[in-house]
Design a protein around this motif. Structure first.
Motif, PDB file in Angstrom:
ATOM      1  N   THR A   1      -5.261  -0.955   2.760  1.00  0.00           N
ATOM      2  CA  THR A   1      -3.976  -1.388   2.090  1.00  0.00           C
ATOM      3  C   THR A   1      -3.021  -1.568   3.160  1.00  0.00           C
ATOM      4  O   THR A   1      -3.045  -0.553   3.932  1.00  0.00           O
ATOM      5  CB  THR A   1      -3.648  -0.396   1.170  1.00  0.00           C
ATOM      6  N   PRO A   2      -2.473  -2.633   3.038  1.00  0.00           N
ATOM      7  CA  PRO A   2      -1.322  -2.766   4.291  1.00  0.00           C
ATOM      8  C   PRO A   2      -0.018  -2.294   3.537  1.00  0.00           C
ATOM      9  O   PRO A   2       0.310  -2.206   2.500  1.00  0.00           O
ATOM     10  CB  PRO A   2      -1.089  -4.339   4.203  1.00  0.00           C
ATOM     11  N   VAL A   3       0.395  -1.316   4.855  1.00  0.00           N
ATOM     12  CA  VAL A   3       1.813  -0.677   4.675  1.00  0.00           C
ATOM     13  C   VAL A   3       2.786  -1.104   5.511  1.00  0.00           C
ATOM     14  O   VAL A   3       2.309  -1.043   6.886  1.00  0.00           O
ATOM     15  CB  VAL A   3       1.407   0.906   4.417  1.00  0.00           C
ATOM     16  N   GLU A   4       3.933  -1.776   5.120  1.00  0.00           N
ATOM     17  CA  GLU A   4       4.883  -1.991   6.250  1.00  0.00           C
ATOM     18  C   GLU A   4       5.835  -0.620   6.488  1.00  0.00           C
ATOM     19  O   GLU A   4       6.245  -0.063   5.483  1.00  0.00           O
ATOM     20  CB  GLU A   4       5.881  -3.076   5.855  1.00  0.00           C
ATOM     21  N   LEU A   5       5.939  -0.258   7.771  1.00  0.00           N
ATOM     22  CA  LEU A   5       6.576   1.002   8.083  1.00  0.00           C
ATOM     23  C   LEU A   5       7.725   0.638   9.349  1.00  0.00           C
ATOM     24  O   LEU A   5       7.459  -0.225  10.045  1.00  0.00           O
ATOM     25  CB  LEU A   5       5.740   2.043   8.467  1.00  0.00           C
ATOM     26  N   ASP A   6       8.770   1.367   9.400  1.00  0.00           N
ATOM     27  CA  ASP A   6       9.583   1.481  10.542  1.00  0.00           C
ATOM     28  C   ASP A   6       8.834   1.984  11.782  1.00  0.00           C
ATOM     29  O   ASP A   6       8.007   2.882  11.680  1.00  0.00           O
ATOM     30  CB  ASP A   6      10.906   2.212  10.141  1.00  0.00           C
TER      31      ASP A   6
ATOM     32  N   ASP B   1       1.018  11.862   7.556  1.00  0.00           N
ATOM     33  CA  ASP B   1      -0.391  12.291   8.117  1.00  0.00           C
ATOM     34  C   ASP B   1      -1.428  11.571   7.941  1.00  0.00           C
ATOM     35  O   ASP B   1      -2.660  11.992   8.252  1.00  0.00           O
ATOM     36  CB  ASP B   1      -0.553  13.788   7.583  1.00  0.00           C
ATOM     37  N   LEU B   2      -1.285  10.326   7.218  1.00  0.00           N
ATOM     38  CA  LEU B   2      -2.306   9.362   7.035  1.00  0.00           C
ATOM     39  C   LEU B   2      -2.631   8.798   8.437  1.00  0.00           C
ATOM     40  O   LEU B   2      -1.644   8.547   9.120  1.00  0.00           O
ATOM     41  CB  LEU B   2      -2.280   8.441   5.916  1.00  0.00           C
ATOM     42  N   LEU B   3      -3.883   8.304   8.741  1.00  0.00           N
ATOM     43  CA  LEU B   3      -4.177   7.592   9.667  1.00  0.00           C
ATOM     44  C   LEU B   3      -4.481   6.082   9.195  1.00  0.00           C
ATOM     45  O   LEU B   3      -4.783   5.731   8.162  1.00  0.00           O
ATOM     46  CB  LEU B   3      -5.457   8.218  10.444  1.00  0.00           C
TER      47      LEU B   3
ATOM     48  N   VAL C   1      -4.090   1.009   5.650  1.00  0.00           N
ATOM     49  CA  VAL C   1      -4.228   2.469   5.415  1.00  0.00           C
ATOM     50  C   VAL C   1      -5.523   2.578   4.447  1.00  0.00           C
ATOM     51  O   VAL C   1      -5.372   1.791   3.630  1.00  0.00           O
ATOM     52  CB  VAL C   1      -2.884   3.284   5.048  1.00  0.00           C
ATOM     53  N   SER C   2      -6.311   3.569   4.637  1.00  0.00           N
ATOM     54  CA  SER C   2      -7.274   3.532   3.627  1.00  0.00           C
ATOM     55  C   SER C   2      -6.678   4.293   2.288  1.00  0.00           C
ATOM     56  O   SER C   2      -6.607   5.566   2.613  1.00  0.00           O
ATOM     57  CB  SER C   2      -8.652   4.252   3.978  1.00  0.00           C
TER      58      SER C   2
END
Length: 190
Positions: free
Chosen positions: A178-183, A152-154, A171-172
């Motif tokens: 902050t960088p977040v790696e996702l599928d 639910d984060l943008l 993502v804030s």
């Protein structure tokens, strides 16, 4: 259940060495219909001693849309198909006037045969089983995380790795990006 390979139609068996591969320009997004029309027309006109195969170069890819993974066959050269034939006045006219065909690729209205090495390279590339992910979002686009600890984060797309099916999202968190790696399956368009 396995789907039939509709991108390669054999019209007649055993093409002689004099048969060459040519490129046909077709109406947009009608390559399969055109190939089937050619097969029907060749059989009806009795030109199956001159026309042997049609081939639409495609490659399997994985598309992720709305959180679901689907396998698609993507055309490598939209609006074109390959045809193996012996060019005579009658066979050229039969193919040139087939429904969906807009013309042969060549010089001065004469079809130009493809070199064997190019035909082999296109066919080998088309058979590669390494599916690639296809993202339906772009760098800089705002997206929503739909799975995982950040649900639910943008965030904003920072980088896309289609070969691995991964996307880096900014993502804030605690007031800083902050960088977040996702599928690809973990994010969706807003």
């Amino acid at each position: 259940m396995q789907k039939a390979n509709t991108n390669h139609l054999i019209i007649t068996k055993d093409a002689p060495d004099s048969a060459k591969w040519y490129i046909l320009h077709t109406q947009s997004s009608r390559e399969n219909l055109t190939a089937r029309a050619i097969k029907t027309r060749v059989k009806a006109l009795g030109h199956d001693e001159y026309v042997f195969e049609t081939f639409i170069p495609t490659q399997e890819k994985i598309r992720i849309s709305k959180g679901k993974k689907t396998t698609i066959r993507e055309r490598l050269f939209p609006g074109y198909l390959m045809i193996k034939m012996i060019v005579t006045d009658a066979s050229w006219l039969a193919i040139r006037t087939a429904p969906g065909v807009t013309g042969f690729v060549g010089i001065d209205n004469k079809p130009t045969p493809l070199p064997k090495t190019e035909v082999q390279a296109v066919m080998a590339f088309s058979k590669q089983q390494a599916p690639k992910f296809q993202a339906n979002f772009s760098v800089g686009e705002a997206i929503k995380i739909v799975d995982g600890p950040f649900t639910d984060l943008l965030g904003t797309v920072n980088t896309i790795d289609e070969a691995k099916g991964k996307v880096e999202i900014l993502v804030s968190i605690f007031g800083r990006e902050t960088p977040v790696e996702l599928d690809f399956l973990q994010v969706s368009k807003i």
